[in-house]
Design a protein around this motif. Sequence first.
Motif, PDB file in Angstrom:
ATOM      1  N   VAL A  88       0.849  -1.181   0.000  1.00 12.93           N
ATOM      2  CA  VAL A  88       0.000   0.000   0.000  1.00 12.93           C
ATOM      3  C   VAL A  88       0.894   1.243   0.000  1.00 12.93           C
ATOM      4  CG1 VAL A  88      -0.166   0.255   2.517  1.00 12.93           C
ATOM      5  CG2 VAL A  88      -2.082   0.977   1.076  1.00 12.93           C
ATOM      6  N   LEU A  89       0.328   2.355  -0.479  1.00 17.14           N
ATOM      7  CA  LEU A  89       1.058   3.626  -0.505  1.00 17.14           C
ATOM      8  C   LEU A  89       0.185   4.680   0.170  1.00 17.14           C
ATOM      9  CD1 LEU A  89       3.645   5.053  -1.693  1.00 17.14           C
ATOM     10  CD2 LEU A  89       2.211   5.698  -3.642  1.00 17.14           C
ATOM     11  N   VAL A  90       0.723   5.301   1.243  1.00 14.83           N
ATOM     12  CA  VAL A  90      -0.038   6.323   1.969  1.00 14.83           C
ATOM     13  C   VAL A  90       0.847   7.548   2.206  1.00 14.83           C
ATOM     14  CG1 VAL A  90      -1.567   4.685   3.129  1.00 14.83           C
ATOM     15  CG2 VAL A  90       0.587   5.332   4.216  1.00 14.83           C
ATOM     16  N   SER A  91       0.231   8.653   2.583  1.00 19.78           N
ATOM     17  CA  SER A  91       0.972   9.882   2.869  1.00 19.78           C
ATOM     18  C   SER A  91       1.995   9.640   3.979  1.00 19.78           C
ATOM     19  CB  SER A  91       0.007  10.991   3.299  1.00 19.78           C
ATOM     20  OG  SER A  91       0.717  12.073   3.875  1.00 19.78           O
ATOM     21  N   GLY A  92       3.269   9.858   3.671  1.00 22.35           N
ATOM     22  CA  GLY A  92       4.332   9.565   4.618  1.00 22.35           C
ATOM     23  C   GLY A  92       4.328  10.473   5.829  1.00 22.35           C
ATOM     24  N   ARG A  93       4.193  11.765   5.603  1.00 26.21           N
ATOM     25  CA  ARG A  93       4.231  12.717   6.722  1.00 26.21           C
ATOM     26  C   ARG A  93       3.033  12.528   7.647  1.00 26.21           C
ATOM     27  NH1 ARG A  93       8.509  15.789   5.769  1.00 26.21           N
ATOM     28  NH2 ARG A  93       9.059  16.336   3.631  1.00 26.21           N
ATOM     29  N   LEU A  94       1.869  12.278   7.071  1.00 26.62           N
ATOM     30  CA  LEU A  94       0.675  12.080   7.892  1.00 26.62           C
ATOM     31  C   LEU A  94       0.807  10.807   8.722  1.00 26.62           C
ATOM     32  CD1 LEU A  94      -2.122  12.969   8.749  1.00 26.62           C
ATOM     33  CD2 LEU A  94      -3.055  11.821   6.720  1.00 26.62           C
ATOM     34  N   LEU A  95       1.284   9.729   8.103  1.00 29.46           N
ATOM     35  CA  LEU A  95       1.455   8.473   8.834  1.00 29.46           C
ATOM     36  C   LEU A  95       2.483   8.627   9.952  1.00 29.46           C
ATOM     37  CD1 LEU A  95       0.736   5.492   9.129  1.00 29.46           C
ATOM     38  CD2 LEU A  95       2.558   4.952   7.490  1.00 29.46           C
ATOM     39  N   ALA A  96       3.537   9.395   9.684  1.00 27.34           N
ATOM     40  CA  ALA A  96       4.564   9.618  10.711  1.00 27.34           C
ATOM     41  C   ALA A  96       3.969  10.382  11.901  1.00 27.34           C
ATOM     42  CB  ALA A  96       5.746  10.386  10.117  1.00 27.34           C
ATOM     43  N   GLU A  97       3.177  11.415  11.614  1.00 27.47           N
ATOM     44  CA  GLU A  97       2.561  12.202  12.690  1.00 27.47           C
ATOM     45  C   GLU A  97       1.578  11.352  13.492  1.00 27.47           C
ATOM     46  OE1 GLU A  97       0.806  15.542  10.789  1.00 27.47           O
ATOM     47  OE2 GLU A  97       2.732  16.533  10.368  1.00 27.47           O
ATOM     48  N   ILE A  98       0.814  10.550  12.792  1.00 29.51           N
ATOM     49  CA  ILE A  98      -0.172   9.690  13.469  1.00 29.51           C
ATOM     50  C   ILE A  98       0.529   8.658  14.343  1.00 29.51           C
ATOM     51  CG2 ILE A  98      -1.891   7.872  13.088  1.00 29.51           C
ATOM     52  CD1 ILE A  98      -2.827   9.464  10.617  1.00 29.51           C
ATOM     53  N   SER A  99       1.528   7.986  13.791  1.00 25.42           N
ATOM     54  CA  SER A  99       2.199   6.912  14.532  1.00 25.42           C
ATOM     55  C   SER A  99       2.893   7.428  15.788  1.00 25.42           C
ATOM     56  CB  SER A  99       3.186   6.170  13.626  1.00 25.42           C
ATOM     57  OG  SER A  99       4.172   7.055  13.128  1.00 25.42           O
ATOM     58  N   ARG A 100       3.416   8.659  15.722  1.00 20.93           N
ATOM     59  CA  ARG A 100       4.065   9.238  16.905  1.00 20.93           C
ATOM     60  C   ARG A 100       3.056   9.629  17.978  1.00 20.93           C
ATOM     61  NH1 ARG A 100       7.452  11.902  12.994  1.00 20.93           N
ATOM     62  NH2 ARG A 100       6.168  13.793  13.150  1.00 20.93           N
ATOM     63  N   ALA A 101       1.834   9.932  17.552  1.00 20.26           N
ATOM     64  CA  ALA A 101       0.807  10.384  18.494  1.00 20.26           C
ATOM     65  C   ALA A 101       0.007   9.242  19.112  1.00 20.26           C
ATOM     66  CB  ALA A 101      -0.150  11.346  17.786  1.00 20.26           C
ATOM     67  N   LEU A 102       0.173   8.022  18.620  1.00 21.05           N
ATOM     68  CA  LEU A 102      -0.624   6.894  19.114  1.00 21.05           C
ATOM     69  C   LEU A 102      -0.240   6.518  20.543  1.00 21.05           C
ATOM     70  CD1 LEU A 102      -0.537   4.585  15.937  1.00 21.05           C
ATOM     71  CD2 LEU A 102      -2.501   5.898  16.792  1.00 21.05           C
ATOM     72  N   PRO A 103      -1.179   5.934  21.298  1.00 17.92           N
ATOM     73  CA  PRO A 103      -0.843   5.461  22.655  1.00 17.92           C
ATOM     74  C   PRO A 103       0.110   4.276  22.603  1.00 17.92           C
ATOM     75  CG  PRO A 103      -3.086   4.809  22.050  1.00 17.92           C
ATOM     76  CD  PRO A 103      -2.599   5.728  20.971  1.00 17.92           C
ATOM     77  N   ALA A 104       0.719   3.965  23.736  1.00 17.01           N
ATOM     78  CA  ALA A 104       1.727   2.888  23.788  1.00 17.01           C
ATOM     79  C   ALA A 104       1.053   1.518  23.833  1.00 17.01           C
ATOM     80  CB  ALA A 104       2.628   3.096  25.004  1.00 17.01           C
ATOM     81  N   LYS A 105       0.455   1.155  22.706  1.00 15.24           N
ATOM     82  CA  LYS A 105      -0.223  -0.140  22.582  1.00 15.24           C
ATOM     83  C   LYS A 105       0.052  -0.704  21.187  1.00 15.24           C
ATOM     84  CE  LYS A 105      -3.971   1.026  25.773  1.00 15.24           C
ATOM     85  NZ  LYS A 105      -5.434   1.176  25.943  1.00 15.24           N
ATOM     86  N   PRO A 106      -0.212  -1.980  20.964  1.00 12.60           N
ATOM     87  CA  PRO A 106      -0.010  -2.546  19.619  1.00 12.60           C
ATOM     88  C   PRO A 106      -0.878  -1.829  18.578  1.00 12.60           C
ATOM     89  CG  PRO A 106      -0.284  -4.293  21.229  1.00 12.60           C
ATOM     90  CD  PRO A 106      -0.607  -3.008  21.934  1.00 12.60           C
ATOM     91  N   VAL A 107      -0.358  -1.723  17.369  1.00 11.17           N
ATOM     92  CA  VAL A 107      -1.040  -1.017  16.286  1.00 11.17           C
ATOM     93  C   VAL A 107      -1.502  -2.027  15.234  1.00 11.17           C
ATOM     94  CG1 VAL A 107      -0.845   0.792  14.536  1.00 11.17           C
ATOM     95  CG2 VAL A 107       0.459   0.974  16.663  1.00 11.17           C
ATOM     96  N   ASP A 108      -2.783  -1.943  14.874  1.00  7.43           N
ATOM     97  CA  ASP A 108      -3.320  -2.793  13.800  1.00  7.43           C
ATOM     98  C   ASP A 108      -3.501  -1.948  12.549  1.00  7.43           C
ATOM     99  OD1 ASP A 108      -3.770  -5.406  15.083  1.00  7.43           O
ATOM    100  OD2 ASP A 108      -5.093  -4.249  16.404  1.00  7.43           O
ATOM    101  N   VAL A 109      -2.945  -2.426  11.458  1.00  7.39           N
ATOM    102  CA  VAL A 109      -3.055  -1.734  10.170  1.00  7.39           C
ATOM    103  C   VAL A 109      -3.770  -2.661   9.190  1.00  7.39           C
ATOM    104  CG1 VAL A 109      -1.789  -0.633   8.277  1.00  7.39           C
ATOM    105  CG2 VAL A 109      -0.916  -0.459  10.628  1.00  7.39           C
ATOM    106  N   VAL A 110      -4.871  -2.164   8.614  1.00 13.00           N
ATOM    107  CA  VAL A 110      -5.685  -2.994   7.716  1.00 13.00           C
ATOM    108  C   VAL A 110      -6.014  -2.199   6.451  1.00 13.00           C
ATOM    109  CG1 VAL A 110      -7.835  -4.281   7.456  1.00 13.00           C
ATOM    110  CG2 VAL A 110      -6.717  -4.185   9.690  1.00 13.00           C
ATOM    111  N   LEU A 111      -5.817  -2.834   5.300  1.00 13.76           N
ATOM    112  CA  LEU A 111      -6.204  -2.226   4.026  1.00 13.76           C
ATOM    113  C   LEU A 111      -7.617  -2.675   3.683  1.00 13.76           C
ATOM    114  CD1 LEU A 111      -5.655  -0.725   1.352  1.00 13.76           C
ATOM    115  CD2 LEU A 111      -4.643  -2.845   0.472  1.00 13.76           C
ATOM    116  N   ASP A 112      -8.498  -1.699   3.456  1.00 18.34           N
ATOM    117  CA  ASP A 112      -9.882  -1.998   3.104  1.00 18.34           C
ATOM    118  C   ASP A 112     -10.242  -1.172   1.873  1.00 18.34           C
ATOM    119  OD1 ASP A 112     -12.500  -2.724   2.984  1.00 18.34           O
ATOM    120  OD2 ASP A 112     -13.147  -1.611   4.762  1.00 18.34           O
TER     121      ASP A 112
END
Length: 376
Positions: free
Chosen positions: A68-92
């Motif tokens: 998949v290809l997504v906005s790099g800067r947006l994904l970086a900002e989101i991933s840094r802001a997430l709580p300290a828990k496992p992250v699930d990524v799903v393509l729909d």
Amino acid sequence: MKFRVDRDVLADAVTWTARSLPTRPPVPVLAGVRIEADSTGTIQLSSFDYEVSARSEIPADVSEPGVVLVSGRLLAEISRALPAKPVDVVLDGTKVTVTCGASRFTLLTMPVDDYPALPVMPDVAGTVDGDDLAHAVAQVTVAASRDDTLPLLTGVRMEIEGEKITLLATDRYRLALRQLTWTPSSPDLSTTALVRARTLSDAAKSLGSSSSVNIALSTGQGIDMIGFEANGRHTTSLLVDGDYPPVRRLFPDETPIHAVVLTQSLADAAKRVSLVAERNTPIRLSFTEGQVVLDAGQGDDAQASEALEATLVGEDISVAFNPQFLLDGLGALNTPFVRLSFTHPNKPVEFTGQDSLEGDDLQEYRYLLVPIRFAS
């Protein structure tokens, strides 16, 4: 595509991969980070702007492989802001859902087929200690030009001769040279490369914590690409075209006058005195036996002066420097003492480090600074 990954691992990898994304990409897909989930349990994140590429591999629990290809800067900002828990990524369909605890984000995808193929990492030419590389690059890049109208001078010239690498950079007003050792893949390796200072600095900083960094060079009719690799991270960059000026000859063969001063004391005094220096005006250093006097400002303007202990060999001499260029050179030295070597008040001054007040200077790092002429 579906996978679960540790939040810190994802944030670190995305931030590193997206760090060199162009602010104004020529085509929209170049603002994206390509994510490829492999059934073997590896996630590969990639970015490329036709000049610099970055690729990072991280472990993950992959349920469904995919790309998949997504906005790099947006994904970086989101991933840094997430709580300290496992992250699930799903393509729909045409969207990617990022879920972490109670947080949920949906990102639009970009057409993966429009994304350019990443360059192949060149053959490894040798390995270097990560800390040594980061330190050496930081010392040299202070002297590289920031003026993009002079592309040659925005690069760092890398000269490789066997086990020795020499880095050189200049912006016409100062020149920095740093030598370091490495382990080449071939003991008789001899070549040169001109690497963009920004790219080299970025690679050295981000990989500098590694115990060893692989340096890769592509050769054909000539070197056209350099690559750095460590801890599952790979970055490549096209080299700068053109012939670098023969700057080595600018270093003087003999210096009849030299002075030795405590590095930190001189830097601190220069910072204080330069407070009254108007923009683009120099500070003056006057060396006599036993001391150096720094002064700035003149006439009806604010003025400052400060005297420091100094050892002088040769006749009295006065020079004037751009304050920031002086501080850059002193900041790059990691020695208790600095030796300033002179040939003439209007000729470039060489800065080298010394471990003690007496003795020889260290030649592995040399900083040459052009003085500013001042009225007597």
